[in-house]
Design a protein around this motif. Structure first.
Motif, mmCIF file in Angstrom:
data_model
loop_
_atom_site.group_PDB
_atom_site.id
_atom_site.type_symbol
_atom_site.label_atom_id
_atom_site.label_comp_id
_atom_site.label_asym_id
_atom_site.label_seq_id
_atom_site.Cartn_x
_atom_site.Cartn_y
_atom_site.Cartn_z
ATOM 1 N N UNK A 148 -88.060 13.836 88.571
ATOM 2 C CA UNK A 148 -87.205 13.241 89.599
ATOM 3 C C UNK A 148 -85.867 13.989 89.660
ATOM 4 N N UNK A 149 -85.342 14.030 90.856
ATOM 5 C CA UNK A 149 -84.120 14.797 91.099
ATOM 6 C C UNK A 149 -83.146 13.983 91.930
ATOM 7 N N UNK A 150 -81.931 14.463 91.972
ATOM 8 C CA UNK A 150 -80.913 13.805 92.781
ATOM 9 C C UNK A 150 -80.406 14.790 93.827
ATOM 10 N N UNK A 151 -80.407 14.351 95.083
ATOM 11 C CA UNK A 151 -79.846 15.184 96.149
ATOM 12 C C UNK A 151 -78.378 14.806 96.309
ATOM 13 N N UNK A 152 -77.521 15.812 96.340
ATOM 14 C CA UNK A 152 -76.076 15.575 96.450
ATOM 15 C C UNK A 152 -75.578 16.265 97.716
ATOM 16 N N UNK B 46 -82.767 9.690 94.269
ATOM 17 C CA UNK B 46 -81.513 9.197 94.854
ATOM 18 C C UNK B 46 -80.916 10.305 95.714
ATOM 19 N N UNK B 47 -80.293 9.891 96.813
ATOM 20 C CA UNK B 47 -79.500 10.838 97.578
ATOM 21 C C UNK B 47 -78.065 10.314 97.608
ATOM 22 N N UNK B 48 -77.131 11.221 97.288
ATOM 23 C CA UNK B 48 -75.741 10.825 97.076
ATOM 24 C C UNK B 48 -74.853 11.428 98.158
ATOM 25 N N UNK C 159 -84.173 9.559 106.863
ATOM 26 C CA UNK C 159 -85.278 10.116 106.071
ATOM 27 C C UNK C 159 -85.404 9.339 104.759
ATOM 28 N N UNK C 160 -84.270 9.090 104.122
ATOM 29 C CA UNK C 160 -84.269 8.381 102.836
ATOM 30 C C UNK C 160 -84.839 6.971 103.005
ATOM 31 N N UNK C 161 -84.415 6.293 104.063
ATOM 32 C CA UNK C 161 -84.888 4.913 104.285
ATOM 33 C C UNK C 161 -86.393 4.895 104.545
ATOM 34 N N UNK D 79 -83.352 6.036 97.346
ATOM 35 C CA UNK D 79 -82.170 5.170 97.314
ATOM 36 C C UNK D 79 -80.882 5.977 97.555
ATOM 37 N N UNK D 80 -79.948 5.328 98.224
ATOM 38 C CA UNK D 80 -78.716 6.004 98.650
ATOM 39 C C UNK D 80 -77.549 5.553 97.789
#
Lengths: 311, 311
Positions: free
Chosen positions: A2-6, A127-129, A150-152, A157-158
């Motif tokens: 899993x990764x986090x988009x920033x 997660x997208x931040x 896209x996230x929704x 999760x935002x």
């Protein structure tokens, strides 16, 4: 995996070396790689979490040097765009006896475009931040709105850093209104008291927490500086004192807090336990000079702060 | 009560304090008030010549500080515009073992507007002076063209600093072509060999002088660095060796040269005698560290350099 988009601004900070009354009087500056998303990616990297940055710098010596700096740390910059005309955005900051004065010279960060391959960008993302900077310009705001959609749709999760300052929103005068609307889809928002004041006007901590929830945020962490932070999941509010035993340098403490929280959430912890990790990371930053010091692992931080029995 | 109108960029120079291979490596900078028109107005002021600046800065700490700096010297800034959104244009410069690298972050200077009262701006003007910066952006270029028309109608002579660098003309790819056209109406152009090379490509000094005349310039001063300068009125060419007896700092020597030439021309001297004054002013700058040192009067400069019998 899993990764986090920033998503947000990579900035060059130019901080005056002398203490001045007005930024215009400053005659020398030190250069730092800055911008909350860059700091967050770096902290996440220290904690062993993979992140992917969506940002835009200029194709100039500063933008290229920043990218090189991130790559050397092993951070994925394949979605960082280089604008051929606009310069890397800069913030000049004065050192001052009172509050530091800052002046943002925005360029490429405002011109953020969609990722060239949105599916690939969002692959394995938990997660997208977001920060508020890309929301303050028309073009980058559209990109953020598409990513939120896209996230929704895909259950990502935002998380949202509402580091709102009206002065950055000269073109769109709807700053606080837009941010309140943006909160609707947010899993976690982490405002400081200053942020909350800029968005909702003067108020008390519990009022602020209630307002963030009413606007749609599922979880709220309100940071209170030396007084610690308040964590709310909408049902209960827990107050967490700061674990820092001495204050050396508060720069980057907020971004460090985020990295610990996200570490916890990725590991399946609830918001309260995750906030404790965030608190460790922030405490470590506050106790050390300069944000370039590598953050120890969460286990090491636990050992450092639990031994101190700070609670 | 004759005056000189100076049109062009007021810049903030940020020059690296450490010697670096690439500007992106520079971690500290010193701030200077810069831009050839600002330097020229300042030198003219030292020589007792009144000038009026047409320029545009940002309404930010740097723009405001620059205006204050000019006002303290007694320079008329009533036609310097303050942009409410764009930042004061900046140039980052590296100190380097080889040629210094520079990166221009342009803002307000490109957005120059017409003077709010063109008749008042051009009142009692004998010469109007342009640089290439305002010619490189669409909006400021239009303003220059209007001022050229006004000058031609009213008999105001045009002087032109063809400090052309292709890299500044990213939007308009017609740089050298436009400059060659602009020369048509020019009373005096003062290129360096580097400028001439950027405009006409490789060549010999006499070829360059011929090309500037063929393009329309009535008088040409080609500066050759330590080798001095060549002055041409289209009928004869005179070579003038530099009068500097030591090289301490060449920064701002070109703008100082301009101020001496304009002093001579305003006093009714021909181009050859005026160039000698320019040479004195440049020589003084080259012999002293920093462009903030006040230029002595032409009489004092004569005494300094003629006593040295430098010719």
């Amino acid at each position: 995996m899993s990764r986090i988009a920033v998503v947000g601004e990579l900035l060059i900070d130019l901080i005056s070396t002398n203490t001045v009354k007005d930024l215009g009087e400053a005659t020398s500056f030190r250069r730092f790689f800055a911008g909350s998303p860059g700091n967050l990616a770096s902290n996440l990297n220290d904690l062993g979490i993979e992140s992917i940055l969506l940002s835009r710098v200029g194709n100039d010596p500063f933008g290229r040097a920043y990218l090189e700096h991130l790559r050397l740390k092993g951070i994925d910059t394949s979605f960082v765009q280089q604008d051929q005309e606009a310069h890397t955005s800069m913030v000049f900051v004065s050192r001052s006896q009172s509050s530091p004065q800052f002046s943002a010279f925005r360029g490429a960060d405002c011109l953020l475009e969609e990722p060239y391959d949105i599916d690939s960008f969002m692959k394995d993302i938990d997660f997208i931040h977001f920060t508020t900077w890309p929301l303050s310009c028309e073009r980058s705001r559209e990109v953020c709105c598409k990513l939120v959609d896209y996230a929704l749709r895909t259950g990502v999760r935002i998380t949202f850093d509402p580091n709102y300052r009206q002065i950055l929103w000269t073109h769109n005068q709807d700053g606080s209104e837009f941010i309140i609307g943006f909160l609707e889809n947010v899993f976690l928002v982490k405002p400081s008291e200053d942020d909350a004041n800029e968005i909702f006007g003067p108020g008390e901590p519990l009022d602020y927490i209630r307002k963030f929830h009413e606007s749609g945020a599922k979880n709220v962490i309100l940071t209170l500086g030396q007084k610690g932070s308040m964590i709310s999941d909408g049902n209960r509010v827990v107050t967490l004192p700061s674990c820092a035993r001495r204050v050396v340098d508060t720069t980057g403490a907020g971004d460090a807090f985020w990295s610990g929280v996200l570490f916890g959430l990725l590991g399946g912890k609830d918001i309260f336990e995750s906030a404790v990790y965030g608190n460790y990371c922030a405490g470590f930053r506050i106790e050390h000079e300069g944000k370039e010091v590598i953050l120890p692992s969460i286990d090491a931080l636990k050992a450092i702060f639990e031994a101190g029995d700070y609670l």
